[in-house]
Design a protein around this motif. Structure first.
Motif, PDB file in Angstrom:
ATOM      1  N   UNK A 158       0.836  -1.203   0.000  1.00  0.00           N
ATOM      2  CA  UNK A 158       0.000   0.000   0.000  1.00  0.00           C
ATOM      3  C   UNK A 158       0.874   1.258   0.000  1.00  0.00           C
ATOM      4  N   UNK A 159       1.905   1.266   0.835  1.00  0.00           N
ATOM      5  CA  UNK A 159       2.815   2.419   0.878  1.00  0.00           C
ATOM      6  C   UNK A 159       3.508   2.635  -0.463  1.00  0.00           C
ATOM      7  N   UNK A 160       3.954   1.549  -1.068  1.00  0.00           N
ATOM      8  CA  UNK A 160       4.623   1.637  -2.369  1.00  0.00           C
ATOM      9  C   UNK A 160       3.682   2.204  -3.423  1.00  0.00           C
ATOM     10  N   UNK A 161       2.427   1.761  -3.381  1.00  0.00           N
ATOM     11  CA  UNK A 161       1.438   2.260  -4.352  1.00  0.00           C
ATOM     12  C   UNK A 161       1.228   3.761  -4.169  1.00  0.00           C
ATOM     13  N   UNK A 162       1.071   4.211  -2.934  1.00  0.00           N
ATOM     14  CA  UNK A 162       0.845   5.636  -2.672  1.00  0.00           C
ATOM     15  C   UNK A 162       2.008   6.470  -3.193  1.00  0.00           C
ATOM     16  N   UNK A 163       3.237   6.019  -2.908  1.00  0.00           N
ATOM     17  CA  UNK A 163       4.414   6.762  -3.357  1.00  0.00           C
ATOM     18  C   UNK A 163       4.532   6.782  -4.886  1.00  0.00           C
ATOM     19  N   UNK A 164       4.036   5.743  -5.534  1.00  0.00           N
ATOM     20  CA  UNK A 164       4.075   5.694  -6.992  1.00  0.00           C
ATOM     21  C   UNK A 164       2.928   6.420  -7.660  1.00  0.00           C
ATOM     22  N   UNK A 165       1.958   6.882  -6.849  1.00  0.00           N
ATOM     23  CA  UNK A 165       0.782   7.576  -7.394  1.00  0.00           C
ATOM     24  C   UNK A 165       0.482   8.829  -6.571  1.00  0.00           C
ATOM     25  N   UNK A 166       1.528   9.614  -6.345  1.00  0.00           N
ATOM     26  CA  UNK A 166       1.386  10.806  -5.502  1.00  0.00           C
ATOM     27  C   UNK A 166       0.501  11.881  -6.138  1.00  0.00           C
ATOM     28  N   UNK A 167       0.306  11.799  -7.445  1.00  0.00           N
ATOM     29  CA  UNK A 167      -0.491  12.787  -8.163  1.00  0.00           C
ATOM     30  C   UNK A 167      -1.977  12.432  -8.192  1.00  0.00           C
ATOM     31  N   UNK A 168      -2.352  11.285  -7.606  1.00  0.00           N
ATOM     32  CA  UNK A 168      -3.729  10.789  -7.722  1.00  0.00           C
ATOM     33  C   UNK A 168      -4.534  10.994  -6.442  1.00  0.00           C
ATOM     34  N   UNK A 169      -5.795  11.445  -6.607  1.00  0.00           N
ATOM     35  CA  UNK A 169      -6.713  11.563  -5.472  1.00  0.00           C
ATOM     36  C   UNK A 169      -6.977  10.203  -4.834  1.00  0.00           C
ATOM     37  N   UNK A 170      -6.769   9.142  -5.594  1.00  0.00           N
ATOM     38  CA  UNK A 170      -6.957   7.793  -5.047  1.00  0.00           C
ATOM     39  C   UNK A 170      -6.022   7.568  -3.862  1.00  0.00           C
ATOM     40  N   UNK A 171      -4.821   8.114  -3.915  1.00  0.00           N
ATOM     41  CA  UNK A 171      -3.859   7.939  -2.828  1.00  0.00           C
ATOM     42  C   UNK A 171      -4.349   8.587  -1.538  1.00  0.00           C
ATOM     43  N   UNK A 172      -5.005   9.744  -1.657  1.00  0.00           N
ATOM     44  CA  UNK A 172      -5.574  10.401  -0.467  1.00  0.00           C
ATOM     45  C   UNK A 172      -6.647   9.515   0.159  1.00  0.00           C
ATOM     46  N   UNK A 173      -7.503   8.947  -0.676  1.00  0.00           N
ATOM     47  CA  UNK A 173      -8.546   8.048  -0.173  1.00  0.00           C
ATOM     48  C   UNK A 173      -7.926   6.840   0.512  1.00  0.00           C
ATOM     49  N   UNK A 174      -6.892   6.272  -0.085  1.00  0.00           N
ATOM     50  CA  UNK A 174      -6.243   5.065   0.460  1.00  0.00           C
ATOM     51  C   UNK A 174      -5.594   5.367   1.814  1.00  0.00           C
ATOM     52  N   UNK A 175      -4.955   6.532   1.954  1.00  0.00           N
ATOM     53  CA  UNK A 175      -4.355   6.901   3.240  1.00  0.00           C
ATOM     54  C   UNK A 175      -5.429   6.957   4.319  1.00  0.00           C
ATOM     55  N   UNK A 176      -6.552   7.592   4.003  1.00  0.00           N
ATOM     56  CA  UNK A 176      -7.637   7.693   4.982  1.00  0.00           C
ATOM     57  C   UNK A 176      -8.230   6.328   5.307  1.00  0.00           C
ATOM     58  N   UNK A 177      -8.458   5.520   4.284  1.00  0.00           N
ATOM     59  CA  UNK A 177      -9.154   4.244   4.468  1.00  0.00           C
ATOM     60  C   UNK A 177      -8.289   3.204   5.179  1.00  0.00           C
ATOM     61  N   UNK A 178      -7.005   3.147   4.850  1.00  0.00           N
ATOM     62  CA  UNK A 178      -6.141   2.085   5.371  1.00  0.00           C
ATOM     63  C   UNK A 178      -5.261   2.512   6.544  1.00  0.00           C
ATOM     64  N   UNK A 179      -5.055   3.828   6.724  1.00  0.00           N
ATOM     65  CA  UNK A 179      -4.150   4.272   7.780  1.00  0.00           C
ATOM     66  C   UNK A 179      -4.857   5.086   8.873  1.00  0.00           C
ATOM     67  N   UNK A 180      -5.752   6.013   8.453  1.00  0.00           N
ATOM     68  CA  UNK A 180      -6.450   6.832   9.448  1.00  0.00           C
ATOM     69  C   UNK A 180      -7.545   6.035  10.154  1.00  0.00           C
ATOM     70  N   UNK A 181      -8.369   5.315   9.373  1.00  0.00           N
ATOM     71  CA  UNK A 181      -9.461   4.545   9.963  1.00  0.00           C
ATOM     72  C   UNK A 181      -8.909   3.252  10.574  1.00  0.00           C
ATOM     73  N   UNK A 182      -8.141   3.416  11.625  1.00  0.00           N
ATOM     74  CA  UNK A 182      -7.430   2.307  12.255  1.00  0.00           C
ATOM     75  C   UNK A 182      -7.440   2.528  13.758  1.00  0.00           C
TER      76      UNK A 182
END
Length: 337
Positions: free
Chosen positions: A132-156
């Protein structure tokens, strides 16, 4: 000359129609489950609302005109959530099932599908985390990465704040401007300062008829999120008093969203009140594991949280005259705006 005027008028008409068309977002879908009758589009910002989407023989279409890029949650009756990104003129197609969707279209929707494909066969938690971290770093320009951070890291249960902050700071500038980043930044600040949340996190719940409920589609509507259980006498007593008090407050300004901590559906149903515009009954049968209970670290009931229509917390454990006075003050302030 008349011909020229007519030609200009036709061109203007075509231009206007074209502009309207370009502003419309379209989501179309073909579900494997042909028995599905309805699915739901849930919005959390700027104003919470729920739209019901009719499904006929597995097919559906949903259109609206977004003001800016919008993240909505598509949910089925089983409670499975699929994020959809919408903006002016975008077209998105949903095929398959909610458990295994194939989503194609403009913007971050393709990025999100690539992410789902990347993680779907990973079962090891450490490998999943690193992927997941690798994907976020490879897609820093995508709003999808913001959603993924919230869904997989914040909602924990125990978010790793330093890691979340490091990931968020490396997102591109335009992604940092999206609303979901505000949620992430608030969570970072609250955890750093060891303060209680100022907002309730996004969550979905159903009423007794199986319909999803939202905070409100109305401006300046206040919701009292009330926690109770059939096995707790004091919470039942105070809940009964709340039911009577709702009649003293304006319907368009106040409602009670009851969240039960019950495990037994029969016991819960037996004690539920008659629902109306101001009184909603919900239960996920997870008891103390309810999402809001865990987020707010609620350790005892009765307990309630008064929130605005954008989920901002403005009061805790308000009952009796204290609640009535608080609501009357808020309503008066709204009149002066």
């Amino acid at each position: 000359m008349k011909g020229l005027v007519k030609l200009i008028s036709v061109c203007l008409l075509i231009s206007i129609v074209s502009c309207k068309g370009n502003n419309e977002f379209t989501l179309s879908g073909e579900l494997n489950n042909k028995k599905e009758k309805s699915i739901y589009a849930i919005y959390d910002d700027p104003i919470a609302k729920v739209d019901t989407i009719s499904v006929i023989d597995g097919e559906f279409e949903y259109k609206f005109n977004p003001d800016t890029i919008t993240i909505l949650r598509l949910i089925n009756d089983s409670g499975i959530v699929v994020p959809i990104f919408a903006d002016k003129g975008w077209e998105v197609k949903f095929k398959g099932s909610f458990a295994n969707p194939n989503i194609t279209g403009n913007g971050p929707n393709n990025d999100m599908q690539k992410f789902r494909n990347t993680i779907k066969n990973i079962s090891d938690s450490v490998s999943l985390h690193n992927t997941i971290k690798t994907f976020i770093m490879g897609n820093r320009q995508s709003y999808a990465s913001a959603y993924i951070i919230n869904d997989f890291f914040i909602q924990h249960d125990n978010p790793e704040i330093e890691e979340i902050e490091a990931l968020t700071t490396q997102l591109d500038g335009h992604v940092k401007d999206c609303r979901i980043i505000d949620v992430i930044q608030r969570s970072i600040s609250e955890n750093k300062n060891k303060t209680k949340s100022e907002y309730i996190n996004y969550f979905s719940s159903k009423d007794r008829n199986g319909k999803y409920v939202s905070w409100s589609s109305k401006n300046e509507c206040y919701t009292l999120v009330n926690f109770w259980a059939s096995w707790n006498e004091n919470s039942k007593r105070l809940r009964d008093s709340l039911y009577k008090q709702t009649k003293l407050l304006p319907k368009d300004k106040f409602r009670v969203l009851n969240i039960s901590l019950d495990f037994d559906k029969k016991e819960w149903n037996k004690l539920c009140k008659k629902e109306n515009e101001q009184w909603i009954e919900t239960c996920d049968f997870k008891g103390w594991k309810n999402q809001v209970v865990e987020q707010m670290k609620i350790a005892d009931i009765p307990y309630n949280i008064l929130v605005t229509n954008n989920r901002k917390i403005i009061g805790i454990s308000l009952f009796g005259d204290e609640l009535i006075d608080k609501l009357k003050t808020l309503v008066e302030k709204d009149k002066d705006k």
